[in-house]
Design a protein around this motif. Structure first.
Motif, mmCIF file in Angstrom:
data_model
loop_
_atom_site.group_PDB
_atom_site.id
_atom_site.type_symbol
_atom_site.label_atom_id
_atom_site.label_comp_id
_atom_site.label_asym_id
_atom_site.label_seq_id
_atom_site.Cartn_x
_atom_site.Cartn_y
_atom_site.Cartn_z
ATOM 1 N N VAL A 177 0.869 -1.180 0.000
ATOM 2 C CA VAL A 177 0.000 0.000 0.000
ATOM 3 C C VAL A 177 0.901 1.224 0.000
ATOM 4 C CG1 VAL A 177 -1.735 1.299 1.262
ATOM 5 C CG2 VAL A 177 -1.838 -1.193 1.236
ATOM 6 N N LEU A 178 0.787 2.044 -1.046
ATOM 7 C CA LEU A 178 1.559 3.286 -1.071
ATOM 8 C C LEU A 178 1.018 4.219 0.000
ATOM 9 C CD1 LEU A 178 1.956 3.896 -4.905
ATOM 10 C CD2 LEU A 178 3.386 2.568 -3.358
ATOM 11 N N ARG A 179 1.921 4.868 0.708
ATOM 12 C CA ARG A 179 1.541 5.649 1.886
ATOM 13 C C ARG A 179 1.828 7.127 1.674
ATOM 14 N NH1 ARG A 179 4.898 1.397 3.380
ATOM 15 N NH2 ARG A 179 3.839 -0.384 4.317
ATOM 16 N N PRO A 180 1.092 7.798 0.810
ATOM 17 C CA PRO A 180 1.316 9.239 0.665
ATOM 18 C C PRO A 180 0.895 9.978 1.915
ATOM 19 C CG PRO A 180 -0.614 8.552 -0.584
ATOM 20 C CD PRO A 180 0.031 7.299 -0.067
ATOM 21 N N LEU A 181 1.569 11.097 2.164
ATOM 22 C CA LEU A 181 1.317 11.835 3.397
ATOM 23 C C LEU A 181 -0.051 12.491 3.398
ATOM 24 C CD1 LEU A 181 4.816 13.520 3.863
ATOM 25 C CD2 LEU A 181 3.919 11.503 5.018
ATOM 26 N N GLY A 182 -0.615 12.789 2.229
ATOM 27 C CA GLY A 182 -1.870 13.524 2.186
ATOM 28 C C GLY A 182 -3.113 12.667 2.309
ATOM 29 N N ILE A 183 -2.985 11.335 2.272
ATOM 30 C CA ILE A 183 -4.154 10.449 2.326
ATOM 31 C C ILE A 183 -4.114 9.662 3.631
ATOM 32 C CG2 ILE A 183 -5.314 8.497 1.233
ATOM 33 C CD1 ILE A 183 -4.342 9.453 -1.420
ATOM 34 N N ARG A 184 -5.221 9.622 4.322
ATOM 35 C CA ARG A 184 -5.318 8.910 5.584
ATOM 36 C C ARG A 184 -6.005 7.575 5.328
ATOM 37 N NH1 ARG A 184 -7.557 13.209 9.900
ATOM 38 N NH2 ARG A 184 -6.874 11.547 11.294
ATOM 39 N N VAL A 185 -5.264 6.508 5.582
ATOM 40 C CA VAL A 185 -5.744 5.163 5.250
ATOM 41 C C VAL A 185 -6.974 4.814 6.072
ATOM 42 C CG1 VAL A 185 -5.093 2.734 5.160
ATOM 43 C CG2 VAL A 185 -3.406 4.487 4.632
ATOM 44 N N LEU A 186 -7.023 5.244 7.307
ATOM 45 C CA LEU A 186 -8.151 4.889 8.169
ATOM 46 C C LEU A 186 -9.419 5.628 7.758
ATOM 47 C CD1 LEU A 186 -6.423 4.815 11.677
ATOM 48 C CD2 LEU A 186 -7.039 2.878 10.232
ATOM 49 N N ASP A 187 -9.290 6.892 7.395
ATOM 50 C CA ASP A 187 -10.471 7.697 7.098
ATOM 51 C C ASP A 187 -10.981 7.493 5.680
ATOM 52 O OD1 ASP A 187 -10.187 8.657 9.640
ATOM 53 O OD2 ASP A 187 -9.177 10.509 9.036
ATOM 54 N N ASN A 188 -10.085 7.252 4.755
ATOM 55 C CA ASN A 188 -10.496 7.154 3.347
ATOM 56 C C ASN A 188 -9.755 5.999 2.677
ATOM 57 O OD1 ASN A 188 -11.693 7.693 0.908
ATOM 58 N ND2 ASN A 188 -10.501 9.539 0.482
ATOM 59 N N PRO A 189 -10.084 4.767 3.020
ATOM 60 C CA PRO A 189 -9.349 3.637 2.421
ATOM 61 C C PRO A 189 -9.592 3.490 0.927
ATOM 62 C CG PRO A 189 -11.222 2.857 3.720
ATOM 63 C CD PRO A 189 -11.103 4.328 3.981
ATOM 64 N N ALA A 190 -10.713 3.998 0.412
ATOM 65 C CA ALA A 190 -10.990 3.852 -1.020
ATOM 66 C C ALA A 190 -10.020 4.671 -1.861
ATOM 67 C CB ALA A 190 -12.424 4.271 -1.316
ATOM 68 N N ALA A 191 -9.434 5.722 -1.298
ATOM 69 C CA ALA A 191 -8.509 6.568 -2.057
ATOM 70 C C ALA A 191 -7.078 6.063 -2.019
ATOM 71 C CB ALA A 191 -8.561 8.002 -1.512
ATOM 72 N N VAL A 192 -6.835 4.989 -1.316
ATOM 73 C CA VAL A 192 -5.478 4.466 -1.184
ATOM 74 C C VAL A 192 -5.094 3.712 -2.449
ATOM 75 C CG1 VAL A 192 -4.008 2.884 0.115
ATOM 76 C CG2 VAL A 192 -5.636 4.341 1.313
ATOM 77 N N THR A 193 -3.858 3.870 -2.866
ATOM 78 C CA THR A 193 -3.320 3.165 -4.028
ATOM 79 C C THR A 193 -2.487 1.979 -3.554
ATOM 80 O OG1 THR A 193 -3.240 5.210 -5.310
ATOM 81 C CG2 THR A 193 -1.891 3.379 -6.087
ATOM 82 N N THR A 194 -2.723 0.816 -4.154
ATOM 83 C CA THR A 194 -1.989 -0.393 -3.814
ATOM 84 C C THR A 194 -1.364 -0.969 -5.077
ATOM 85 O OG1 THR A 194 -3.808 -1.968 -4.154
ATOM 86 C CG2 THR A 194 -3.722 -0.823 -2.032
ATOM 87 N N VAL A 195 -0.456 -1.918 -4.879
ATOM 88 C CA VAL A 195 0.193 -2.566 -6.021
ATOM 89 C C VAL A 195 -0.753 -3.509 -6.739
ATOM 90 C CG1 VAL A 195 2.473 -2.387 -4.960
ATOM 91 C CG2 VAL A 195 1.070 -4.411 -4.525
ATOM 92 N N TYR A 196 -1.932 -3.731 -6.190
ATOM 93 C CA TYR A 196 -2.893 -4.643 -6.811
ATOM 94 C C TYR A 196 -3.900 -3.912 -7.703
ATOM 95 C CZ TYR A 196 -1.100 -7.236 -2.806
ATOM 96 O OH TYR A 196 -0.278 -7.818 -1.882
ATOM 97 N N ASP A 197 -3.899 -2.576 -7.722
ATOM 98 C CA ASP A 197 -4.931 -1.830 -8.437
ATOM 99 C C ASP A 197 -4.902 -2.107 -9.940
ATOM 100 O OD1 ASP A 197 -5.611 -0.865 -6.009
ATOM 101 O OD2 ASP A 197 -4.834 1.160 -6.308
ATOM 102 N N SER A 198 -3.720 -2.111 -10.530
ATOM 103 C CA SER A 198 -3.634 -2.341 -11.972
ATOM 104 C C SER A 198 -4.113 -3.741 -12.333
ATOM 105 C CB SER A 198 -2.197 -2.130 -12.446
ATOM 106 O OG SER A 198 -1.788 -0.791 -12.248
ATOM 107 N N ALA A 199 -3.717 -4.734 -11.526
ATOM 108 C CA ALA A 199 -4.157 -6.100 -11.798
ATOM 109 C C ALA A 199 -5.670 -6.233 -11.609
ATOM 110 C CB ALA A 199 -3.421 -7.080 -10.887
#
Length: 698
Positions: free
Chosen positions: A179-201
């Protein structure tokens, strides 16, 4: 400056980067199953290490844990300090002492023993029977639930470090970040906006809108059906029963077929039917007979729905206004946009890593500067205090209080530099943030310490070349260009629905009839013999036409697609202006930050020269204490500003590469995609062979 750590842990036989790459290679070789198993393992920061003494004596371990929780910080006692002043190398009311003895190997910050003595194992064993009699057997505790480490606070000084280079940071972050952890996105509050290595697949394997789903519309379909029935029916009118009053019948039918859709829009089908019928109708030639039928048919659109281009864009069974999400070309463009969005997030992730890395290095320098200022203020306070005790000039109460207040001011700044104060983050906060980004345990007994030096040489860029490079390398522009291309394709498909429907149809059928399915004899003795004789051939040929009066929906779809193209093109133009603006800002930031850093270097040198002169004048009683304290304060401000400008200049070089879109290539970060995930890798030419070419596990 900060003293060397008391217990620096050296690397083992392989470096941290080598360990990360070898583990990453093992996971990649193991496939998706091993990767899922690896992600289900216990997190490393939740495992507690059992103490040997506590394992042998649970009560002794329990006593030790209790006393370890007792805080060693005491409230300041100014009267006691004035009556018994500490030595020049010892700070009062602190849990740490400063040791800098000549020739000492373990010089650095060490813990002062707490005021309450810690009972040893022998004492705990002596009182163990009484404790057992009063409280009963100790409750069994899972060692994994006992936290072995706690986050560092401002009350504890940094003492143990792990040196971290940029290459090691990138290697660890890419290998430990599903799971890429950009500083501007909060994984707990907005998990749908998180980018993972599985998204392309996930996008590529979408069973409804992915490329495979679009290709599936053109797959060949096979069908087969076998029916058998027995009928026994009485008719009131024998004519309805085939000249029999009571019909008895045994019938079976086997039907097979194949259907294929072409990318030109046409469809082809081939069907076979084998039937058996045994009944008592009076007019039958044979009581039981076989019938064989082979049929081939084709339908080819000539206007609406015709053409390879339309069908690859819109897909079969398309309707105007539905964005043609089942087209092969549209599905592939969507997949490429998803890949581009992942590359954008990966670049942002790398930029955030460098931002935190250089911010942590700046905070280490700030802490070193504050510590140095604290020691200078402490020596000044002790000098004034000595004059006060000797009843000589310069030891007045107001000067002693002023020097003491300045010392405690620096001491608070040192605590804020470690733990933060709400308005700014401390060293420990930034260090935990870096651990979070690169996927290491959040709490550890060793602190990450950046060791790569900041760039001090001036670096110049060609502005026009930077703009040209950004226009061709920025992934955002590539993704938006794909969206424009997608809308242009949709406009082509939408215009096709303005045409009337005109389909060419054809069908050919060959039949066979006989008393038996196979065999020899006269005519109709065998169904197959009659079939191959070719006596019973049928065909059908024609055209079908249909048109909707007004074609309002089709015209609306064309207008909508045209407006969508205008919108996407205007967005692309605005993005190009934004990229040019970002490159301009990044170019100017490099020049400005370097100029500011040069001024800060000169300011720090002048402030240090002024401090040396002020110390000499103060010892000679030629200046007041205010001038000495002001010189100390000016040096602290200058060194703090220098650390900030150095980190700013180093980060500006990262940002100018990010603004041109070449940051990942410049860092050596590349991605390759398999059926499971997107795998970002970091390899450089100056890495050892063991790192650049890791040996896979057996």
């Amino acid at each position: 400056m900060m003293p060397p750590p008391t217990d620096r842990r050296h690397w083992p036989s392989i470096s941290l980067a080598q360990m990360g790459l070898v583990v990453g290679a093992a996971i990649a070789i193991g496939g998706c199953a091993n990767h899922r198993a690896a992600t289900q393992a216990t997190p490393p920061d939740t495992v507690a290490t059992a103490n040997d003494e506590a394992a042998r004596n649970p009560l002794a371990g329990k006593f030790k844990t209790i006393f370890q929780l007792v805080s060693t910080t005491r409230q300041p006692n100014h009267d006691a300090m004035l009556s018994a002043a500490p030595s020049a190398q010892e700070s009062p009311n602190s849990t740490t002492r400063w040791f800098d003895a000549p020739g000492s190997i373990d010089s650095g910050m060490i813990e002062i023993p707490p005021e309450l003595p810690e009972p040893d194992a022998a004492a705990a064993t002596q009182y163990a029977p009484a404790m057992l009699e009063q409280f009963g057997e100790p409750m069994a505790v899972d060692p994994g639930t006992l936290p072995s480490l706690r986050p560092r606070t401002a009350s504890s000084a940094p003492d143990r470090f792990v040196d971290l280079t940029e290459q090691e940071m990138l290697t660890l972050a890419l290998n430990n970040s599903p799971v890429l952890r950009p500083l501007g996105i909060r994984v707990l509050d907005n998990p749908a906006a998180v980018t993972t290595v599985y998204d392309s697949a996930i996008a590529a394997t979408d069973p409804f809108f992915g490329p495979s789903a679009a290709l599936a519309e053109f797959d060949t379909r096979l069908s087969a059906r076998l029916n058998s029935q027995n009928n026994d029916r009485v008719f009131n009118n024998s004519t309805l029963g085939g000249d029999v009053q009571e019909l008895t019948q045994d019938a079976s039918t086997l039907t097979t077929g194949i259907q294929k859709r072409w990318t030109s829009g046409g469809t082809f089908d081939f069907n076979t039917t084998h039937g058996y019928d045994n009944n008592n109708r009076a007019g039958n030639i044979f009581r039981n007979y076989w019938e064989t039928e082979y049929e081939a048919g084709v339908r080819q659109p000539l206007l609406q729905g015709a053409g390879r281009t339309f069908n690859l864009i819109a897909g079969p069974n398309a309707r105007p206004g539905f964005n043609f999400s089942n087209g092969i070309l549209i599905a592939r463009l969507n997949n490429r946009v998803t890949d581009a969005e992942f590359d954008i997030e990966l670049r942002q992730f790398a930029e955030n890593l460098y931002a935190v890395y250089w911010d942590l290095k700046r905070q280490y320098r700030n802490y070193e500067s504050v510590l140095e200022a604290e020691q200078l203020a402490y020596r000044t306070w002790q000098s004034v205090l000595a004059k006060s005790r000797a009843k000589v000039g310069g030891g007045e109460a107001n000067k002693e209080a002023q020097a003491r207040a300045k010392y405690y001011s620096y001491r608070r700044q040192a605590q804020v530099a470690l733990g933060g104060d709400g308005s700014q983050d401390g060293l420990y906060v930034i260090e935990r943030r870096l651990r979070m980004l690169i996927g290491l345990p959040i709490v550890d007994d060793e602190l990450l310490r950046p060791i790569d030096p900041t760039v001090s040489a001036p670096i110049t860029f060609d502005y026009d070349a930077l703009v040209t490079r950004a226009m061709t390398h920025r992934t955002e522009l590539m993704a938006q260009s794909l969206r424009v291309q997608k809308q242009e394709m949709q406009l082509i498909a939408a215009k096709n629905f303005l045409l009337p429907q005109l389909d060419l149809i054809g069908r050919y059928r060959l039949r066979g009839f006989g008393d038996d399915l196979t065999g020899n004899g006269g005519r109709f003795a065998s169904a197959y013999k009659d079939f191959f004789s070719g006596d019973h051939q049928e065909f059908e040929f024609g055209v079908e036409m249909g048109v909707t009066a007004g074609r309002r929906q089709a015209h609306a779809a064309v207008r909508n697609a045209s407006m969508q193209i205008r919108r996407q093109r205007s967005i692309l133009t605005e993005q190009q202006r934004s990229v040019r603006h970002q490159v301009s800002d990044a170019y100017a930031a490099v020049e400005s930050s370097y100029a500011a850093m040069e001024s800060s270097v000169a300011q720090a040198e002048a402030s240090r020269t002024r401090l040396k002169s002020s110390e000499a004048l103060f010892e000679a009683d030629q200046i007041q204490i205010e001038f000495l304290l002001d010189a100390q304060e000016e040096l602290l401000r200058a060194e703090t500003q220098l650390a900030s400008d150095q980190s700013r200049y180093a980060m500006s070089l990262v940002e100018i590469n990010a603004s041109t879109g070449s940051l990942l290539d410049d860092l050596g970060i590349h991605t390759y995609r398999d059926d499971c995930q997107t795998n970002p890798t970091f390899l450089t030419t100056d890495m050892p062979d063991a790192v650049a070419n890791p040996i896979p596990f057996d």
